[in-house]
Design a protein around this motif. Sequence first.
Motif, PDB file in Angstrom:
ATOM      1  N   PRO A  29       1.649   2.203  -5.689  1.00 12.50           N
ATOM      2  CA  PRO A  29       2.574   1.952  -6.943  1.00 12.50           C
ATOM      3  C   PRO A  29       1.589   1.444  -7.665  1.00 12.50           C
ATOM      4  O   PRO A  29       2.062   0.796  -8.920  1.00 12.50           O
ATOM      5  N   VAL A  30       0.556   0.581  -6.860  1.00  8.70           N
ATOM      6  CA  VAL A  30      -0.467  -0.450  -7.835  1.00  8.70           C
ATOM      7  C   VAL A  30      -0.768   0.400  -9.037  1.00  8.70           C
ATOM      8  O   VAL A  30      -0.896   0.786  -9.994  1.00  8.70           O
ATOM      9  N   ALA A  31      -1.565   1.469  -8.400  1.00  4.86           N
ATOM     10  CA  ALA A  31      -1.942   2.650  -9.094  1.00  4.86           C
ATOM     11  C   ALA A  31      -1.033   2.811 -10.443  1.00  4.86           C
ATOM     12  O   ALA A  31      -1.483   3.181 -11.296  1.00  4.86           O
ATOM     13  N   VAL A  32      -0.072   3.452  -9.605  1.00  6.26           N
ATOM     14  CA  VAL A  32       0.734   3.680 -11.018  1.00  6.26           C
ATOM     15  C   VAL A  32       0.851   3.132 -11.636  1.00  6.26           C
ATOM     16  O   VAL A  32       1.575   3.401 -13.370  1.00  6.26           O
ATOM     17  N   SER A  33       1.837   2.025 -11.785  1.00  7.77           N
ATOM     18  CA  SER A  33       1.909   0.543 -12.305  1.00  7.77           C
ATOM     19  C   SER A  33       0.779   0.277 -13.592  1.00  7.77           C
ATOM     20  O   SER A  33       0.973   0.115 -14.533  1.00  7.77           O
ATOM     21  N   VAL A  34      -0.247   0.306 -12.514  1.00  4.09           N
ATOM     22  CA  VAL A  34      -1.660   0.322 -13.667  1.00  4.09           C
ATOM     23  C   VAL A  34      -1.955   1.609 -14.580  1.00  4.09           C
ATOM     24  O   VAL A  34      -2.275   1.167 -16.018  1.00  4.09           O
ATOM     25  N   LEU A  35      -1.556   2.774 -14.583  1.00  4.01           N
ATOM     26  CA  LEU A  35      -2.278   3.965 -15.024  1.00  4.01           C
ATOM     27  C   LEU A  35      -0.901   4.256 -16.094  1.00  4.01           C
ATOM     28  O   LEU A  35      -1.239   5.151 -16.932  1.00  4.01           O
ATOM     29  N   LEU A  36       0.526   4.692 -15.773  1.00  2.00           N
ATOM     30  CA  LEU A  36       2.003   4.702 -15.799  1.00  2.00           C
ATOM     31  C   LEU A  36       2.519   3.894 -16.932  1.00  2.00           C
ATOM     32  O   LEU A  36       2.517   4.376 -18.228  1.00  2.00           O
ATOM     33  N   TRP A  37       2.415   2.514 -16.311  1.00  2.00           N
ATOM     34  CA  TRP A  37       3.068   1.509 -17.570  1.00  2.00           C
ATOM     35  C   TRP A  37       2.371   0.417 -17.828  1.00  2.00           C
ATOM     36  O   TRP A  37       2.713  -1.019 -18.343  1.00  2.00           O
ATOM     37  N   ASP A  38       0.728   0.751 -17.859  1.00  2.00           N
ATOM     38  CA  ASP A  38      -0.314  -0.615 -18.590  1.00  2.00           C
ATOM     39  C   ASP A  38      -0.290  -1.722 -18.053  1.00  2.00           C
ATOM     40  O   ASP A  38      -0.310  -2.754 -18.366  1.00  2.00           O
ATOM     41  N   GLU A  39       0.540  -2.183 -16.599  1.00  2.00           N
ATOM     42  CA  GLU A  39      -0.342  -3.607 -15.968  1.00  2.00           C
ATOM     43  C   GLU A  39      -1.482  -3.642 -16.114  1.00  2.00           C
ATOM     44  O   GLU A  39      -2.160  -3.309 -15.618  1.00  2.00           O
ATOM     45  N   ALA A  40      -1.915  -4.914 -15.996  1.00  2.00           N
ATOM     46  CA  ALA A  40      -2.673  -5.553 -16.208  1.00  2.00           C
ATOM     47  C   ALA A  40      -3.302  -5.970 -14.747  1.00  2.00           C
ATOM     48  O   ALA A  40      -2.488  -6.518 -13.478  1.00  2.00           O
ATOM     49  N   ILE A  41      -4.425  -5.891 -14.265  1.00  2.99           N
ATOM     50  CA  ILE A  41      -4.452  -6.061 -12.778  1.00  2.99           C
ATOM     51  C   ILE A  41      -5.779  -7.056 -12.597  1.00  2.99           C
ATOM     52  O   ILE A  41      -6.476  -6.466 -13.979  1.00  2.99           O
ATOM     53  N   SER A  42      -6.073  -7.645 -12.481  1.00  2.22           N
ATOM     54  CA  SER A  42      -7.544  -8.911 -12.695  1.00  2.22           C
ATOM     55  C   SER A  42      -8.355  -8.675 -11.661  1.00  2.22           C
ATOM     56  O   SER A  42      -8.379  -7.343 -10.534  1.00  2.22           O
ATOM     57  N   PRO A  43      -9.883  -8.820 -11.775  1.00  3.17           N
ATOM     58  CA  PRO A  43     -10.687  -8.740 -11.090  1.00  3.17           C
ATOM     59  C   PRO A  43     -10.641  -9.245  -9.435  1.00  3.17           C
ATOM     60  O   PRO A  43     -11.359  -8.863  -8.596  1.00  3.17           O
ATOM     61  N   SER A  44     -10.311 -10.240  -9.859  1.00  6.54           N
ATOM     62  CA  SER A  44      -9.372 -11.064  -8.208  1.00  6.54           C
ATOM     63  C   SER A  44      -8.735  -9.863  -7.260  1.00  6.54           C
ATOM     64  O   SER A  44      -9.217  -9.957  -6.430  1.00  6.54           O
ATOM     65  N   GLN A  45      -7.575  -9.289  -8.395  1.00  5.82           N
ATOM     66  CA  GLN A  45      -6.561  -8.780  -7.342  1.00  5.82           C
ATOM     67  C   GLN A  45      -7.379  -7.383  -7.279  1.00  5.82           C
ATOM     68  O   GLN A  45      -6.583  -6.830  -6.165  1.00  5.82           O
ATOM     69  N   ILE A  46      -8.375  -6.870  -8.219  1.00 10.74           N
ATOM     70  CA  ILE A  46      -8.750  -5.701  -7.344  1.00 10.74           C
ATOM     71  C   ILE A  46     -10.252  -6.250  -6.363  1.00 10.74           C
ATOM     72  O   ILE A  46     -10.020  -5.027  -5.092  1.00 10.74           O
ATOM     73  N   ALA A  47     -10.074  -7.504  -6.175  1.00 11.15           N
ATOM     74  CA  ALA A  47     -11.245  -7.368  -4.740  1.00 11.15           C
ATOM     75  C   ALA A  47      -9.700  -7.943  -3.407  1.00 11.15           C
ATOM     76  O   ALA A  47     -10.302  -7.479  -2.566  1.00 11.15           O
ATOM     77  N   GLY A  48      -8.640  -8.184  -3.361  1.00  6.02           N
ATOM     78  CA  GLY A  48      -7.804  -8.873  -2.816  1.00  6.02           C
ATOM     79  C   GLY A  48      -7.469  -7.535  -2.374  1.00  6.02           C
ATOM     80  O   GLY A  48      -6.826  -7.332  -1.473  1.00  6.02           O
ATOM     81  N   LEU A  49      -6.956  -6.542  -3.283  1.00  4.73           N
ATOM     82  CA  LEU A  49      -6.668  -4.901  -2.763  1.00  4.73           C
ATOM     83  C   LEU A  49      -7.288  -4.235  -2.489  1.00  4.73           C
ATOM     84  O   LEU A  49      -7.323  -3.742  -1.513  1.00  4.73           O
ATOM     85  N   ALA A  50      -8.492  -3.977  -2.332  1.00  4.90           N
ATOM     86  CA  ALA A  50      -9.539  -4.169  -1.449  1.00  4.90           C
ATOM     87  C   ALA A  50      -9.714  -4.342  -0.053  1.00  4.90           C
ATOM     88  O   ALA A  50      -9.441  -3.609   1.212  1.00  4.90           O
ATOM     89  N   LEU A  51      -9.376  -5.720  -0.001  1.00  5.75           N
ATOM     90  CA  LEU A  51      -9.458  -6.284   1.074  1.00  5.75           C
ATOM     91  C   LEU A  51      -7.983  -6.266   2.270  1.00  5.75           C
ATOM     92  O   LEU A  51      -8.128  -6.046   3.279  1.00  5.75           O
ATOM     93  N   ALA A  52      -7.224  -5.918   1.290  1.00  6.43           N
ATOM     94  CA  ALA A  52      -5.744  -5.803   2.014  1.00  6.43           C
ATOM     95  C   ALA A  52      -5.999  -4.523   2.863  1.00  6.43           C
ATOM     96  O   ALA A  52      -5.438  -3.880   3.411  1.00  6.43           O
ATOM     97  N   LEU A  53      -6.429  -3.156   1.893  1.00  5.22           N
ATOM     98  CA  LEU A  53      -6.777  -2.185   2.477  1.00  5.22           C
ATOM     99  C   LEU A  53      -7.868  -1.878   3.966  1.00  5.22           C
ATOM    100  O   LEU A  53      -7.746  -1.500   5.101  1.00  5.22           O
ATOM    101  N   LEU A  54      -8.421  -2.892   3.770  1.00  5.37           N
ATOM    102  CA  LEU A  54      -9.182  -2.828   5.250  1.00  5.37           C
ATOM    103  C   LEU A  54      -8.726  -3.726   5.968  1.00  5.37           C
ATOM    104  O   LEU A  54      -8.728  -3.517   7.140  1.00  5.37           O
ATOM    105  N   ALA A  55      -8.254  -4.775   5.533  1.00  6.66           N
ATOM    106  CA  ALA A  55      -7.476  -5.618   6.841  1.00  6.66           C
ATOM    107  C   ALA A  55      -6.244  -4.567   7.936  1.00  6.66           C
ATOM    108  O   ALA A  55      -5.941  -4.657   8.855  1.00  6.66           O
ATOM    109  N   LEU A  56      -5.464  -3.745   6.960  1.00  6.05           N
ATOM    110  CA  LEU A  56      -4.374  -3.172   6.801  1.00  6.05           C
ATOM    111  C   LEU A  56      -4.817  -2.250   8.469  1.00  6.05           C
ATOM    112  O   LEU A  56      -4.663  -1.801   9.471  1.00  6.05           O
ATOM    113  N   LEU A  57      -5.987  -1.439   7.397  1.00  3.16           N
ATOM    114  CA  LEU A  57      -7.078  -0.500   8.649  1.00  3.16           C
ATOM    115  C   LEU A  57      -6.912  -0.718   9.499  1.00  3.16           C
ATOM    116  O   LEU A  57      -6.970  -1.164  11.529  1.00  3.16           O
ATOM    117  N   LEU A  58      -7.565  -2.904  10.169  1.00  6.58           N
ATOM    118  CA  LEU A  58      -8.417  -3.310  11.278  1.00  6.58           C
ATOM    119  C   LEU A  58      -6.687  -3.708  12.094  1.00  6.58           C
ATOM    120  O   LEU A  58      -6.873  -3.290  13.709  1.00  6.58           O
TER     121      LEU A  58
END
Length: 291
Positions: free
Chosen positions: A110-139
């Motif tokens: 849904p994050v990717a869909v919102s950015v690509l389809l509905w032009d939602e803004a995403i900041s560098p800190s949110q991208i970093a947070g999203l990457a950390l969230a993915l790693l955290a969920l895996l762990l």
Amino acid sequence: NEQPPPRTDTLHWLPLAFLFEFGFGQIFKWAERRGACAPVLVAVNYLVLASVLALYFLAIDGLDLSAAALKVGLVTGCVFITSMTVLTTALGLAHVGTVLTALRLSMVVPVAVSVLLWDEAISPSQIAGLALALLALLLMTYGSSHAHKLPGPKALALIAAVFFCQGASSSCLRWVHYAGLDDQHLKVLLVIGSTAGLLGLVVIRLRGQRPRSLDILGGGGIGLYNLFALAVILTALSQVSSAIFFPMMGCTVVIMDNLFAHFVWKESLSRTAVCGVALGLVSILLVAQRI
């Protein structure tokens, strides 16, 4: 389309949405541990949700549904029942830890869909947070006592289906806001519940499963709970962007799942899972900077 600034009550709705999402998983888990049939629980849940909303609207102003609410509700209902059917099938055939990982990591869709389809803004800190969230969920997921390797390519395909179907479900919930239906979200839920519930009955029929009293009572309770949960989630989504909501909810719910399993169900929490919890907290702080 630009996401409007969060309203002052955002900090009230977000934790409430996360608590409802966490509670839904726990209630569903409790019902299954009591021997309830998952497909029947799912179908009854949606039918009860739709019935309560239908009675409510009939009592106040009738069932006046807009074309947009019907379209979004019908599509979302089909996606919901497909996702739940795939999920319950996967839980019966693949390893639980792997299925749950795919379920939680689907928040990137849904994050990717919102950015690509509905032009939602995403900041560098949110991208970093999203990457950390993915790693955290895996762990956190692979650090649980249920983590195992996939048994083969068929299971891998099933896990991929869980990922994309759950991601599509979350994207449909986001669609309600961009379809301009924030003030009609309960009517959208009525259509979603009716569609998913009726299709769920078809699934039960095809599988030859007979509803029992436990399934009906359990599904009814879950349906009432799910009504409030989805209403709160849609309200929260009307106020914040996908880049804030989904990573925060994913990490927060899995952190609560792990802590609840450790302290209540007395399941062991490995060092890997503890590291995941710590990373999850950091990712939430990064993602939440714009609130």
